[in-house]
Write a protein that holds these residues in place. Sequence first.
Motif, PDB file in Angstrom:
ATOM      1  N   ARG A  11       0.881  -1.171   0.000  1.00 16.80           N
ATOM      2  CA  ARG A  11       0.000   0.000   0.000  1.00 16.80           C
ATOM      3  C   ARG A  11       0.916   1.217   0.000  1.00 16.80           C
ATOM      4  O   ARG A  11       1.279   1.750   1.052  1.00 16.80           O
ATOM      5  N   VAL A  12       1.315   1.642  -1.205  1.00 17.65           N
ATOM      6  CA  VAL A  12       2.331   2.688  -1.341  1.00 17.65           C
ATOM      7  C   VAL A  12       1.884   3.842  -2.242  1.00 17.65           C
ATOM      8  O   VAL A  12       2.676   4.757  -2.484  1.00 17.65           O
ATOM      9  N   GLY A  16       1.160   9.037   0.883  1.00 18.50           N
ATOM     10  CA  GLY A  16       2.314   9.862   1.232  1.00 18.50           C
ATOM     11  C   GLY A  16       3.653   9.162   1.136  1.00 18.50           C
ATOM     12  O   GLY A  16       4.664   9.681   1.615  1.00 18.50           O
ATOM     13  N   PHE A  17       3.698   8.000   0.507  1.00 18.45           N
ATOM     14  CA  PHE A  17       4.942   7.238   0.429  1.00 18.45           C
ATOM     15  C   PHE A  17       6.037   7.991  -0.328  1.00 18.45           C
ATOM     16  O   PHE A  17       7.176   8.077   0.125  1.00 18.45           O
ATOM     17  N   THR A  64       5.096   4.337   6.100  1.00 14.37           N
ATOM     18  CA  THR A  64       4.596   5.475   6.877  1.00 14.37           C
ATOM     19  C   THR A  64       3.430   4.949   7.713  1.00 14.37           C
ATOM     20  O   THR A  64       3.054   3.780   7.577  1.00 14.37           O
ATOM     21  N   PRO A  65       2.823   5.802   8.557  1.00 15.01           N
ATOM     22  CA  PRO A  65       1.657   5.311   9.308  1.00 15.01           C
ATOM     23  C   PRO A  65       0.541   4.763   8.404  1.00 15.01           C
ATOM     24  O   PRO A  65      -0.221   3.908   8.816  1.00 15.01           O
ATOM     25  N   PHE A  66       0.469   5.258   7.165  1.00 14.42           N
ATOM     26  CA  PHE A  66      -0.583   4.812   6.252  1.00 14.42           C
ATOM     27  C   PHE A  66      -0.097   3.878   5.161  1.00 14.42           C
ATOM     28  O   PHE A  66      -0.886   3.191   4.528  1.00 14.42           O
TER      29      PHE A  66
END
Length: 89
Positions: A11-12, A16-17, A64-66
């Motif tokens: 999930r990139v 915000g990756f 990242t967190p997401f």
Amino acid sequence: MVRKHIIVEGRVQGVGFRYNAALIASKYKVTGYAKNLDNGSVELEAQGTPEAVDVFIMEIKKGTPFARVTALYQDDIDIKEKEKSFKTF
């Protein structure tokens, strides 16, 4: 100086990756780019000292967190002389 071609899966996209990759690149003085691919993965090229590129790769693996990285593939490629920044596309 080394340059790596990197493909990151997971999930990139839309999380915000690439922006995070640019921040990490700036922190370690790594140049190159990050761009979304049509298949949902992100392609990067990273250039710098071997130590800086290794730390850059370790940091982006964390996501990242997401974002969540499920796979990362890398190959050595030719250095690009005179490159001065890390860009996102």
